[in-house]
Structures are given as structure tokens and as C-alpha cells.
Design a protein around this motif. Structure first.
Motif, PDB file in Angstrom:
ATOM      1  N   ILE A 144       0.834  -1.196   0.000  1.00 24.93           N
ATOM      2  CA  ILE A 144       0.000   0.000   0.000  1.00 24.93           C
ATOM      3  C   ILE A 144       0.875   1.256   0.000  1.00 24.93           C
ATOM      4  O   ILE A 144       0.583   2.239  -0.690  1.00 24.93           O
ATOM      5  CB  ILE A 144      -0.952  -0.008   1.217  1.00 24.93           C
ATOM      6  CG1 ILE A 144      -1.991  -1.141   1.064  1.00 24.93           C
ATOM      7  CG2 ILE A 144      -1.654   1.334   1.371  1.00 24.93           C
ATOM      8  CD1 ILE A 144      -2.877  -1.317   2.274  1.00 24.93           C
ATOM      9  N   GLU A 145       1.948   1.209   0.792  1.00 28.68           N
ATOM     10  CA  GLU A 145       2.844   2.364   0.864  1.00 28.68           C
ATOM     11  C   GLU A 145       3.707   2.504  -0.388  1.00 28.68           C
ATOM     12  O   GLU A 145       4.035   3.626  -0.793  1.00 28.68           O
ATOM     13  CB  GLU A 145       3.744   2.234   2.101  1.00 28.68           C
ATOM     14  CG  GLU A 145       2.992   2.335   3.424  1.00 28.68           C
ATOM     15  CD  GLU A 145       3.904   2.141   4.619  1.00 28.68           C
ATOM     16  OE1 GLU A 145       5.025   1.633   4.430  1.00 28.68           O
ATOM     17  OE2 GLU A 145       3.497   2.516   5.739  1.00 28.68           O
ATOM     18  N   HIS A 146       4.062   1.370  -0.993  1.00 29.14           N
ATOM     19  CA  HIS A 146       4.903   1.388  -2.187  1.00 29.14           C
ATOM     20  C   HIS A 146       4.282   0.488  -3.263  1.00 29.14           C
ATOM     21  O   HIS A 146       4.781  -0.609  -3.542  1.00 29.14           O
ATOM     22  CB  HIS A 146       6.326   0.914  -1.859  1.00 29.14           C
ATOM     23  CG  HIS A 146       6.959   1.649  -0.719  1.00 29.14           C
ATOM     24  ND1 HIS A 146       7.465   2.920  -0.828  1.00 29.14           N
ATOM     25  CD2 HIS A 146       7.139   1.283   0.581  1.00 29.14           C
ATOM     26  CE1 HIS A 146       7.953   3.307   0.329  1.00 29.14           C
ATOM     27  NE2 HIS A 146       7.775   2.337   1.201  1.00 29.14           N
ATOM     28  N   PRO A 147       3.183   0.899  -3.855  1.00 28.70           N
ATOM     29  CA  PRO A 147       2.496   0.059  -4.871  1.00 28.70           C
ATOM     30  C   PRO A 147       3.370  -0.161  -6.100  1.00 28.70           C
ATOM     31  O   PRO A 147       4.081   0.746  -6.541  1.00 28.70           O
ATOM     32  CB  PRO A 147       1.240   0.851  -5.206  1.00 28.70           C
ATOM     33  CG  PRO A 147       1.555   2.256  -4.817  1.00 28.70           C
ATOM     34  CD  PRO A 147       2.495   2.194  -3.664  1.00 28.70           C
ATOM     35  N   GLU A 148       3.307  -1.368  -6.620  1.00 30.83           N
ATOM     36  CA  GLU A 148       4.056  -1.732  -7.821  1.00 30.83           C
ATOM     37  C   GLU A 148       3.109  -2.398  -8.811  1.00 30.83           C
ATOM     38  O   GLU A 148       2.208  -3.137  -8.405  1.00 30.83           O
ATOM     39  CB  GLU A 148       5.199  -2.689  -7.477  1.00 30.83           C
ATOM     40  CG  GLU A 148       6.239  -2.112  -6.530  1.00 30.83           C
ATOM     41  CD  GLU A 148       7.318  -3.132  -6.196  1.00 30.83           C
ATOM     42  OE1 GLU A 148       7.282  -4.236  -6.774  1.00 30.83           O
ATOM     43  OE2 GLU A 148       8.189  -2.809  -5.372  1.00 30.83           O
ATOM     44  N   PRO A 149       3.304  -2.171 -10.102  1.00 31.11           N
ATOM     45  CA  PRO A 149       2.429  -2.804 -11.109  1.00 31.11           C
ATOM     46  C   PRO A 149       2.531  -4.327 -11.049  1.00 31.11           C
ATOM     47  O   PRO A 149       3.586  -4.884 -10.734  1.00 31.11           O
ATOM     48  CB  PRO A 149       2.985  -2.262 -12.435  1.00 31.11           C
ATOM     49  CG  PRO A 149       3.746  -1.033 -12.072  1.00 31.11           C
ATOM     50  CD  PRO A 149       4.307  -1.276 -10.695  1.00 31.11           C
ATOM     51  N   LEU A 150       1.435  -4.983 -11.339  1.00 30.68           N
ATOM     52  CA  LEU A 150       1.413  -6.443 -11.323  1.00 30.68           C
ATOM     53  C   LEU A 150       2.120  -6.993 -12.555  1.00 30.68           C
ATOM     54  O   LEU A 150       2.067  -6.400 -13.632  1.00 30.68           O
ATOM     55  CB  LEU A 150      -0.023  -6.956 -11.296  1.00 30.68           C
ATOM     56  CG  LEU A 150      -0.883  -6.574 -10.089  1.00 30.68           C
ATOM     57  CD1 LEU A 150      -2.263  -7.206 -10.223  1.00 30.68           C
ATOM     58  CD2 LEU A 150      -0.230  -6.995  -8.794  1.00 30.68           C
ATOM     59  N   TRP A 179      -4.796  -1.981  -4.776  1.00 29.31           N
ATOM     60  CA  TRP A 179      -5.809  -2.973  -4.406  1.00 29.31           C
ATOM     61  C   TRP A 179      -5.166  -4.321  -4.043  1.00 29.31           C
ATOM     62  O   TRP A 179      -5.694  -5.061  -3.220  1.00 29.31           O
ATOM     63  CB  TRP A 179      -6.805  -3.170  -5.548  1.00 29.31           C
ATOM     64  CG  TRP A 179      -7.772  -2.044  -5.675  1.00 29.31           C
ATOM     65  CD1 TRP A 179      -7.808  -1.086  -6.648  1.00 29.31           C
ATOM     66  CD2 TRP A 179      -8.836  -1.737  -4.775  1.00 29.31           C
ATOM     67  NE1 TRP A 179      -8.835  -0.203  -6.422  1.00 29.31           N
ATOM     68  CE2 TRP A 179      -9.490  -0.580  -5.273  1.00 29.31           C
ATOM     69  CE3 TRP A 179      -9.310  -2.321  -3.605  1.00 29.31           C
ATOM     70  CZ2 TRP A 179     -10.583  -0.004  -4.650  1.00 29.31           C
ATOM     71  CZ3 TRP A 179     -10.406  -1.755  -2.974  1.00 29.31           C
ATOM     72  CH2 TRP A 179     -11.022  -0.606  -3.493  1.00 29.31           C
ATOM     73  N   ASP A 180      -4.032  -4.613  -4.646  1.00 28.00           N
ATOM     74  CA  ASP A 180      -3.322  -5.848  -4.313  1.00 28.00           C
ATOM     75  C   ASP A 180      -2.864  -5.806  -2.859  1.00 28.00           C
ATOM     76  O   ASP A 180      -2.943  -6.808  -2.136  1.00 28.00           O
ATOM     77  CB  ASP A 180      -2.129  -6.022  -5.254  1.00 28.00           C
ATOM     78  CG  ASP A 180      -1.471  -7.387  -5.117  1.00 28.00           C
ATOM     79  OD1 ASP A 180      -2.204  -8.387  -4.949  1.00 28.00           O
ATOM     80  OD2 ASP A 180      -0.235  -7.446  -5.147  1.00 28.00           O
ATOM     81  N   ILE A 216      -4.280  -3.970  -0.474  1.00 30.44           N
ATOM     82  CA  ILE A 216      -5.480  -4.023   0.377  1.00 30.44           C
ATOM     83  C   ILE A 216      -5.954  -5.465   0.545  1.00 30.44           C
ATOM     84  O   ILE A 216      -6.317  -5.901   1.648  1.00 30.44           O
ATOM     85  CB  ILE A 216      -6.595  -3.142  -0.220  1.00 30.44           C
ATOM     86  CG1 ILE A 216      -6.181  -1.667  -0.176  1.00 30.44           C
ATOM     87  CG2 ILE A 216      -7.913  -3.364   0.524  1.00 30.44           C
ATOM     88  CD1 ILE A 216      -7.145  -0.734  -0.874  1.00 30.44           C
ATOM     89  N   GLY A 217      -5.950  -6.221  -0.565  1.00 25.47           N
ATOM     90  CA  GLY A 217      -6.336  -7.634  -0.479  1.00 25.47           C
ATOM     91  C   GLY A 217      -5.409  -8.417   0.433  1.00 25.47           C
ATOM     92  O   GLY A 217      -5.848  -9.289   1.200  1.00 25.47           O
ATOM     93  N   THR A 218      -4.107  -8.090   0.386  1.00 26.21           N
ATOM     94  CA  THR A 218      -3.135  -8.782   1.240  1.00 26.21           C
ATOM     95  C   THR A 218      -3.383  -8.459   2.714  1.00 26.21           C
ATOM     96  O   THR A 218      -3.281  -9.333   3.577  1.00 26.21           O
ATOM     97  CB  THR A 218      -1.701  -8.381   0.843  1.00 26.21           C
ATOM     98  OG1 THR A 218      -1.520  -8.628  -0.551  1.00 26.21           O
ATOM     99  CG2 THR A 218      -0.683  -9.176   1.625  1.00 26.21           C
ATOM    100  N   VAL A 219      -3.704  -7.198   3.018  1.00 32.64           N
ATOM    101  CA  VAL A 219      -4.020  -6.808   4.401  1.00 32.64           C
ATOM    102  C   VAL A 219      -5.260  -7.544   4.893  1.00 32.64           C
ATOM    103  O   VAL A 219      -5.326  -7.999   6.049  1.00 32.64           O
ATOM    104  CB  VAL A 219      -4.219  -5.279   4.504  1.00 32.64           C
ATOM    105  CG1 VAL A 219      -4.808  -4.904   5.872  1.00 32.64           C
ATOM    106  CG2 VAL A 219      -2.895  -4.563   4.300  1.00 32.64           C
ATOM    107  N   MET A 220      -6.262  -7.678   4.029  1.00 30.64           N
ATOM    108  CA  MET A 220      -7.479  -8.406   4.400  1.00 30.64           C
ATOM    109  C   MET A 220      -7.146  -9.864   4.741  1.00 30.64           C
ATOM    110  O   MET A 220      -7.704 -10.426   5.695  1.00 30.64           O
ATOM    111  CB  MET A 220      -8.494  -8.347   3.263  1.00 30.64           C
ATOM    112  CG  MET A 220      -9.080  -6.957   3.025  1.00 30.64           C
ATOM    113  SD  MET A 220     -10.132  -6.873   1.551  1.00 30.64           S
ATOM    114  CE  MET A 220     -11.448  -8.012   2.005  1.00 30.64           C
ATOM    115  N   ILE A 221      -6.234 -10.466   3.987  1.00 28.85           N
ATOM    116  CA  ILE A 221      -5.804 -11.839   4.284  1.00 28.85           C
ATOM    117  C   ILE A 221      -5.152 -11.887   5.659  1.00 28.85           C
ATOM    118  O   ILE A 221      -5.411 -12.789   6.470  1.00 28.85           O
ATOM    119  CB  ILE A 221      -4.824 -12.342   3.203  1.00 28.85           C
ATOM    120  CG1 ILE A 221      -5.549 -12.502   1.869  1.00 28.85           C
ATOM    121  CG2 ILE A 221      -4.194 -13.675   3.617  1.00 28.85           C
ATOM    122  CD1 ILE A 221      -4.613 -12.795   0.697  1.00 28.85           C
ATOM    123  N   GLY A 222      -4.284 -10.916   5.956  1.00 21.61           N
ATOM    124  CA  GLY A 222      -3.605 -10.886   7.249  1.00 21.61           C
ATOM    125  C   GLY A 222      -4.574 -10.737   8.408  1.00 21.61           C
ATOM    126  O   GLY A 222      -4.430 -11.409   9.434  1.00 21.61           O
TER     127      GLY A 222
END
Length: 269
Positions: free
Chosen positions: A68-74, A155-156, A158-164
Motif C-alpha cells: 500500500i505504501e509502495h504500490p508496484e504494477p502487477l 488494491w493488491d 489491500i487484499g493482502t491486508v485483508m488476508i492478514g
């Protein structure tokens, strides 16, 4: 994807630890451990909960906040989506298997009651792990999908935080439940009622007091003081105690260690 990969590795290791616990619990009792090693299964289930929290939840939260702090393209999002879809299918099969096996011992209890009251640790652990894995894969799929559709890689994260967060909640529930089993839980209310009913009969007038504790998922210790009718011969007392033990074992097969103390029913003396 990285969070789910770490979670999958942790899940696989956890199943090995549960199997190790079952194997260790089958060891014969020793002088140092006269009641055997049944609680090994509780210990290793507790370790599983800790691993789920550290390797699953903490890592996913760290990775999600970093993204989230350092977003990178997928990179290769279609490959990621394909892997996640296949994983969801396989995890659904595993989850349904856990549901099927749990229903055999759940009885009329709700799923939450089953998790809270079960004295067999493996099925609740696997059930919650599979629930977390399935929802985690869905969260990962949503995160990857939204990142690709919107072009916002955040969003990637955010999804990872939701998993955590999800894995953290599941891990805390398991830690609380396994700690309770390690400290020592007694018979359920239904089991305790059945034991007291079985003890009362013949010349046994009532149960003065009773204590129970699970030494392992399949081994219940029962200790009770029984009020017997007055003026019984010693042989009659012994016969009544033996009969009471037999009735308890018939009603509650897990009651393997039974210690009964006869006493006079002073209300009748």
C-alpha cells in the motif's frame, strides 16, 4: 500471491505438526507421565495456531502495508488469476471434506459451538484453517482482479491486508481454544449429566461431588464421591462401585480413568 504462498507453506507444515501430535500422543504412559501423552495433540495444535499467526497473519499484514505504501504494477496477472482459480477449487474440495468429517461428531451443536466445545483439536483446527485459506484465496483474487481492472496496484496491497486480518482472527480463536484445552477442560454439560445419571443407581443414592478432566481427546478422567446407602458390607460396597464404573463407561466411552470414593449418605443415617 506471496502472502498466500507463505500461508500455503504454513498450512502444509501445520498438517505435518498435527500428524506428529497424534503420533506422539500414542506413546505408552511412563512413571514420569502416568496419565500418558494424550495432551501432545493439544500442544501441537497450539503450535499450529502460533505458526498460523506468525507465518500467516503477521507476514501478510507486513507485506500488505508495504504494498500500500509502495504500490508496484502487477506482472503476469492472468497467470496469477489462473493459479488462484485452481487453488480455490482444490481448497473448496478440502473444505467440504473437513465439513463432512466434522459433521460425524458435531451432533446438534452449531458450528461455533462445535469449535468451542470440541475436545478433539484436529478437526476444528483444519476446519478453521480451510475456511481461512478459502476466504484468503478469494481476497487475493479480488485484490489481483481489481488491480488489473482499475490499473491501481494498491488494491493488491489491500487484499493482502485483508488476508492478514482474517488469518489473525482465526489464529487468535485457535490460540484461545488450544490454551484452554492445554490447561485442562472437563466434560461437556451433556457428558457430565450422563455421568451423574449413570453413577446414581443400585445402592448409590447420589453423587456428593464430581470432578472431570480430559487427559486427551479420547481419554476422560472422572473422580467422584458417592453417597451409598448405610450398613452395607464391604463386598457390597465394592460391587456397587464396580457397577457404577461399568454404567459410566457404557454411557460415556471416553471415560477411561474412573476413581470413585464411597461414603455414607448421611442424610439417611
Amino acid at each position: 500471491m506471496l502472502a498466500e504462498s507463505v500461508h500455503s507453506v504454513a498450512d502444509t507444515s501445520n498438517q505435518g505438526l498435527l500428524l506428529l501430535g497424534q503420533r506422539q500422543a500414542r506413546r505408552r504412559a511412563t512413571r514420569e507421565h502416568p496419565f500418558g501423552f494424550g495432551r501432545e495433540r493439544y500442544f501441537w495444535s497450539f503450535v499450529v495456531a502460533l505458526m498460523l499467526f506468525t507465518l500467516g497473519s503477521v507476514f501478510a499484514l507486513y507485506e500488505g502495508i508495504h504494498k500500500i505504501e509502495h504500490p508496484e504494477p502487477l506482472t503476469s496477472p492472468l497467470v496469477a488469476v489462473g493459479i488462484l482459480v485452481v487453488a480455490i477449487g482444490l481448497e473448496t474440495y478440502s473444505f467440504m471434506t473437513a465439513i463432512k468429517e466434522s459433521r460425524k461428531i458435531k451432533g446438534d451443536a452449531t458450528w461455533w459451538q462445535f469449535i468451542r466445545q470440541s475436545r478433539t483439536p484436529e478437526l476444528p483446527v483444519v476446519l478453521l484453517e480451510d475456511t481461512g485459506a478459502l476466504l484468503g484465496l478469494i481476497f487475493a483474487l479480488i485484490g489481483v482482479g481489481l488491480s488489473e481492472v482499475t490499473g491501481e496496484p494498491v488494491w493488491d496491497g489491500i487484499g493482502t491486508v485483508m488476508i492478514g486480518v482474517l488469518l489473525g482472527i482465526i489464529a487468535i480463536i485457535l490460540i484461545v481454544e488450544m490454551k484452554s484445552l492445554l490447561i485442562g477442560e472437563g466434560a461437556t454439560d451433556r457428558e457430565l449429566d450422563s455421568i451423574c445419571e449413570a453413577l446414581t443407581g443400585g445402592r448409590v443414592d447420589r453423587v456428593i461431588h464430581i470432578r472431570t478432566q480430559y487427559l486427551g481427546p479420547d481419554e476422560l478422567l472422572v473422580a467422584a464421591k458417592l453417597a451409598l446407602a448405610p450398613r452395607l458390607e464391604l463386598s457390597e460396597v465394592a460391587g456397587e462401585i464396580d457397577a457404577a464404573e461399568a454404567r459410566v463407561r457404557e454411557r460415556v466411552p471416553s471415560a477411561r480413568l474412573i476413581y470413585l470414593e464411597p461414603d455414607l449418605d448421611r442424610q439417611l443415617v
